[in-house]
Design an enzyme around this catalytic site. Structure first.
Site, PDB file in Angstrom:
ATOM      1  N   ARG A   1      47.899  35.355  27.268  1.00  0.00           N
ATOM      2  CA  ARG A   1      48.674  36.225  28.150  1.00  0.00           C
ATOM      3  C   ARG A   1      49.175  35.385  29.312  1.00  0.00           C
ATOM      4  O   ARG A   1      48.370  34.816  30.059  1.00  0.00           O
ATOM      5  CB  ARG A   1      47.799  37.359  28.684  1.00  0.00           C
ATOM      6  CG  ARG A   1      47.076  38.144  27.577  1.00  0.00           C
ATOM      7  CD  ARG A   1      47.747  39.463  27.312  1.00  0.00           C
ATOM      8  NE  ARG A   1      47.247  40.067  26.083  1.00  0.00           N
ATOM      9  CZ  ARG A   1      46.808  41.312  25.993  1.00  0.00           C
ATOM     10  NH1 ARG A   1      46.778  42.084  27.057  1.00  0.00           N
ATOM     11  NH2 ARG A   1      46.417  41.795  24.817  1.00  0.00           N
TER      12      ARG A   1
ATOM     13  N   GLU B   1      50.156  36.205  32.036  1.00  0.00           N
ATOM     14  CA  GLU B   1      50.115  36.976  33.277  1.00  0.00           C
ATOM     15  C   GLU B   1      49.904  36.040  34.455  1.00  0.00           C
ATOM     16  O   GLU B   1      49.149  35.095  34.361  1.00  0.00           O
ATOM     17  CB  GLU B   1      48.954  37.973  33.227  1.00  0.00           C
ATOM     18  CG  GLU B   1      49.175  39.038  32.201  1.00  0.00           C
ATOM     19  CD  GLU B   1      47.882  39.704  31.755  1.00  0.00           C
ATOM     20  OE1 GLU B   1      47.897  40.926  31.633  1.00  0.00           O
ATOM     21  OE2 GLU B   1      46.886  39.007  31.524  1.00  0.00           O
TER      22      GLU B   1
ATOM     23  N   ARG C   1      38.994  39.016  36.617  1.00  0.00           N
ATOM     24  CA  ARG C   1      38.857  39.601  35.279  1.00  0.00           C
ATOM     25  C   ARG C   1      39.997  39.264  34.325  1.00  0.00           C
ATOM     26  O   ARG C   1      40.106  39.821  33.238  1.00  0.00           O
ATOM     27  CB  ARG C   1      38.675  41.108  35.371  1.00  0.00           C
ATOM     28  CG  ARG C   1      39.773  41.823  36.114  1.00  0.00           C
ATOM     29  CD  ARG C   1      39.276  43.211  36.434  1.00  0.00           C
ATOM     30  NE  ARG C   1      40.325  44.037  36.958  1.00  0.00           N
ATOM     31  CZ  ARG C   1      40.451  45.315  36.667  1.00  0.00           C
ATOM     32  NH1 ARG C   1      39.619  45.901  35.831  1.00  0.00           N
ATOM     33  NH2 ARG C   1      41.401  46.020  37.198  1.00  0.00           N
ATOM     34  N   HIS C   2      40.876  38.360  34.740  1.00  0.00           N
ATOM     35  CA  HIS C   2      41.974  37.951  33.867  1.00  0.00           C
ATOM     36  C   HIS C   2      41.895  36.471  33.529  1.00  0.00           C
ATOM     37  O   HIS C   2      41.688  35.639  34.406  1.00  0.00           O
ATOM     38  CB  HIS C   2      43.320  38.207  34.537  1.00  0.00           C
ATOM     39  CG  HIS C   2      43.679  39.651  34.607  1.00  0.00           C
ATOM     40  ND1 HIS C   2      43.435  40.417  35.711  1.00  0.00           N
ATOM     41  CD2 HIS C   2      44.250  40.463  33.690  1.00  0.00           C
ATOM     42  CE1 HIS C   2      43.848  41.662  35.477  1.00  0.00           C
ATOM     43  NE2 HIS C   2      44.338  41.724  34.260  1.00  0.00           N
TER      44      HIS C   2
ATOM     45  N   GLU D   1      37.761  48.205  32.708  1.00  0.00           N
ATOM     46  CA  GLU D   1      38.217  48.442  31.330  1.00  0.00           C
ATOM     47  C   GLU D   1      37.844  47.258  30.445  1.00  0.00           C
ATOM     48  O   GLU D   1      38.163  46.121  30.761  1.00  0.00           O
ATOM     49  CB  GLU D   1      39.744  48.615  31.346  1.00  0.00           C
ATOM     50  CG  GLU D   1      40.355  48.696  29.970  1.00  0.00           C
ATOM     51  CD  GLU D   1      41.743  48.065  29.923  1.00  0.00           C
ATOM     52  OE1 GLU D   1      42.578  48.416  30.766  1.00  0.00           O
ATOM     53  OE2 GLU D   1      41.957  47.222  29.038  1.00  0.00           O
TER      54      GLU D   1
ATOM     55  N   SER E   1      41.041  48.730  25.028  1.00  0.00           N
ATOM     56  CA  SER E   1      42.111  49.705  24.818  1.00  0.00           C
ATOM     57  C   SER E   1      42.119  50.021  23.335  1.00  0.00           C
ATOM     58  O   SER E   1      41.858  49.139  22.510  1.00  0.00           O
ATOM     59  CB  SER E   1      43.476  49.139  25.164  1.00  0.00           C
ATOM     60  OG  SER E   1      43.557  48.922  26.532  1.00  0.00           O
TER      61      SER E   1
ATOM     62  N   ARG F   1      35.366  39.588  29.238  1.00  0.00           N
ATOM     63  CA  ARG F   1      35.210  40.635  30.236  1.00  0.00           C
ATOM     64  C   ARG F   1      33.965  41.481  29.938  1.00  0.00           C
ATOM     65  O   ARG F   1      33.188  41.801  30.832  1.00  0.00           O
ATOM     66  CB  ARG F   1      36.457  41.520  30.218  1.00  0.00           C
ATOM     67  CG  ARG F   1      36.761  42.081  31.581  1.00  0.00           C
ATOM     68  CD  ARG F   1      37.900  43.032  31.504  1.00  0.00           C
ATOM     69  NE  ARG F   1      39.178  42.403  31.831  1.00  0.00           N
ATOM     70  CZ  ARG F   1      40.315  43.094  31.906  1.00  0.00           C
ATOM     71  NH1 ARG F   1      40.318  44.392  31.656  1.00  0.00           N
ATOM     72  NH2 ARG F   1      41.436  42.487  32.219  1.00  0.00           N
TER      73      ARG F   1
HETATM   74  P1  AMO Z   1      44.803  45.321  25.866  1.00  0.00           P
HETATM   75  O1  AMO Z   1      46.036  44.595  26.283  1.00  0.00           O
HETATM   76  O2  AMO Z   1      44.334  46.419  26.759  1.00  0.00           O
HETATM   77  O3  AMO Z   1      45.011  45.991  24.443  1.00  0.00           O
HETATM   78  O4  AMO Z   1      43.656  44.285  25.644  1.00  0.00           O
HETATM   79  C1  AMO Z   1      42.413  44.688  25.111  1.00  0.00           C
HETATM   80  C2  AMO Z   1      41.264  44.177  25.942  1.00  0.00           C
HETATM   81  O5  AMO Z   1      41.324  42.769  26.027  1.00  0.00           O
HETATM   82  C3  AMO Z   1      40.888  42.326  27.286  1.00  0.00           C
HETATM   83  N1  AMO Z   1      41.961  41.602  27.961  1.00  0.00           N
HETATM   84  C4  AMO Z   1      41.770  40.527  28.752  1.00  0.00           C
HETATM   85  N2  AMO Z   1      40.655  39.865  29.103  1.00  0.00           N
HETATM   86  C5  AMO Z   1      40.771  38.792  29.923  1.00  0.00           C
HETATM   87  N3  AMO Z   1      41.957  38.365  30.397  1.00  0.00           N
HETATM   88  C6  AMO Z   1      43.116  38.986  30.083  1.00  0.00           C
HETATM   89  N4  AMO Z   1      44.274  38.534  30.557  1.00  0.00           N
HETATM   90  C7  AMO Z   1      43.048  40.114  29.212  1.00  0.00           C
HETATM   91  N5  AMO Z   1      43.962  40.970  28.683  1.00  0.00           N
HETATM   92  C8  AMO Z   1      43.278  41.850  27.939  1.00  0.00           C
HETATM   93  C9  AMO Z   1      40.481  43.553  28.075  1.00  0.00           C
HETATM   94  C10 AMO Z   1      41.271  44.647  27.388  1.00  0.00           C
HETATM   95  O6  AMO Z   1      40.647  45.898  27.510  1.00  0.00           O
HETATM   96  N6  AMO Z   1      46.443  45.666  21.120  1.00  0.00           N
HETATM   97  C11 AMO Z   1      45.679  46.340  22.162  1.00  0.00           C
HETATM   98  C12 AMO Z   1      44.340  46.796  21.652  1.00  0.00           C
HETATM   99  C13 AMO Z   1      44.411  47.905  20.626  1.00  0.00           C
HETATM  100  O7  AMO Z   1      45.003  48.970  20.931  1.00  0.00           O
HETATM  101  O8  AMO Z   1      43.858  47.732  19.527  1.00  0.00           O
HETATM  102  C14 AMO Z   1      45.505  45.381  23.341  1.00  0.00           C
HETATM  103  O9  AMO Z   1      45.692  44.196  23.243  1.00  0.00           O
HETATM  104  O10 AMO Z   1      39.083  43.747  27.900  1.00  0.00           O
END
Ligand code: AMO
Length: 427
Positions: A206, A208, A214-215, A350, A353, A401
């Protein structure tokens, strides 16, 4: 001579044995030197008289010790070794950049991560990734026993799968490509391919700009997708049972690490489920927090967790019925403006998802358009919905996370071996 392990000496009393490992600590008295040896199983004290040569022996040197096993009187190990010889297999060059033989490393996060190979030798830091192994194995083993097939999807892709989140660009032989954000499209396509239940554990990317605790820019996603569900509740039921099993396995297999990290393992029973509109009411009535959007901010997640902890004695809460505008284009709509999507909040953050997905071609095309996306850009995914796609859904758990919250670690960088964040590309 066969190598023995430091914590497996109970059958060896009075025997001459060989150990190999690292020098954890050295204490020299007048006529005797105490050397604590560390191998993967733990620590053992080795006692060397002054006739034993200690040339090249220093903290973290790799050595081979030959000696006799005796009952010991120290807290490290019920046994100790009377050294007959000790030889250095590979010594240490220069000063150690960090002192790793403390129970708690007294260094900054940057120092800890810059010296990752050394910091991971510390028992606590090391235990984090032993716990990770137990959790990942439990995830894999539970799903396999439920008939799921493990899949491996591409990490170089032509389009992003998550709508909003930013992508890392890759030059793919002159063509534009990206690092994958999620296996979302591919896990759904595997459902279309007739694998009714699939899972994947893999790194995703990502871009981001977030610089938070937490990212990460590369994280480990534990993904599940399943066909012929009733609705999103089938998926939440599955995740609840999966988490129960993962916690049971950690309890049974992780005793040593639970102790080292002082882990409070959550009890997973019926995880409370609230619709987002109920959460909004609860937050307004109990904490005076008013939320206008159909989504929760981090403070909202923290407060609903606190509420559920106090009222239901649960560390987990499912939140359902998020608004359509804040869920990705593949999410099954519900009612006027809702979705069949949920999040799982654990200890205030969270970790998952999930959702039922759209499985009807026309609805999917329309939803992509409604989100301002051109369906033609996603044709290799969308086309597969023409040829008999069953109702399906799934979820993803962010491993780093989840672990940070489970282990009470304040920053996800510590639950990643070699974290990738905005400022960190090495080690
Ligand atoms: P989402 O984008 O919410 O959903 O990602 C799912 C989970 O992945 C973790 N996560 C991260 N952890 C650390 N750093 C990040 N940048 C990061 N981004 C996400 C979180 C988050 O809850 N395709 C959907 C899932 C689905 O619907 O099956 C998805 O990617 O714990």
């Amino acid at each position: 001579m066969k190598r023995e392990m430091a914590k497996e000496l109970s059958e060896k009393i009075e025997e001459r044995i060989m150990l190999k490992g690292w020098i954890h600590r050295i204490r020299t008295l007048k006529n005797i030197t105490f050397i604590v040896l560390r191998d993967e199983s733990g620590l053992v004290q080795c006692v060397a008289g002054k006739e034993i040569s200690l040339d090249g022996i220093s903290n973290e040197a790799v050595v081979e010790v030959i000696g006799i096993v005796k009952e010991g009187k120290n807290s490290l190990n019920p046994y100790e070794i009377f050294v007959e010889s000790i030889s250095v297999l590979n010594g240490v060059i220069g000063e150690l950049p960090i002192e790793i033989n403390k129970s708690e490393l007294q260094v900054s996060l940057d120092t800890l991560l810059n010296n990752r190979v050394l910091s991971l030798r510390n028992e606590k830091e090391n235990s984090i990734f032993r716990v990770q192994h137990i959790l990942v194995q439990a995830f894999r083993s539970f799903l396999s026993s439920e008939g799921f097939t493990e899949i491996f999807t591409p990490k170089i892709v032509a389009e992003g799968a998550e709508g909003g989140t930013a992508l890392f660009k890759v030059d793919y032989f002159g063509e534009k490509a990206y690092l994958s954000q999620s296996p979302q499209f591919y896990k759904q396509m595997m459902i279309g391919a007739g694998y009714e239940k699939v899972f994947e554990i893999a790194n995703f990317f990502r871009a981001e700009e977030h610089d938070t605790s937490r990212h990460l820019n590369q994280f480990t996603s534990m993904d599940v997708e399943m066909a012929f569900i009733e609705d999103e509740s089938t998926i939440m039921d599955l995740e609840q049972e999966l988490l129960k099993f993962m916690m049971k396995e950690l309890n049974e297999k992780g005793e040593k690490y639970i102790e080292a990290l002082k882990i409070e393992i959550p009890i997973v029973e019926e995880i409370p489920r609230f619709e987002l509109r109920e959460v909004k009411e609860i937050l307004k009535n109990n904490y005076g927090k008013v939320i206008d959007e159909n989504d929760l901010d981090p403070e909202g997640e923290r407060l609903i967790s606190k509420y559920v902890r106090e009222k239901f004695n649960s560390d987990f809460v499912f939140i359902t019925d998020y608004g359509r505008e804040c869920r990705p284009m593949y999410t099954m709509p519900k009612g006027e403006n809702g979705t069949k999507a949920f999040d799982l909040i654990f200890r205030g953050v969270e970790i998952t998802s999930g959702a039922q997905r759209i499985h009807e071609y026309n609805m999917l095309v329309q939803n992509f358009k409604d989100k301002g996306l051109n369906p033609e850009d996603f044709s290799s995914y969308i086309e597969t919905f023409k040829y008999g796609m069953p109702p399906h859904g799934g979820f993803a758990i962010g491993l780093e996370r989840f672990m940070a919250l489970l282990l009470g670690i304040e920053n996800v960088r510590k639950t990643s071996l070699f974290p990738r964040d905005r400022h960190r590309l090495v080690p």
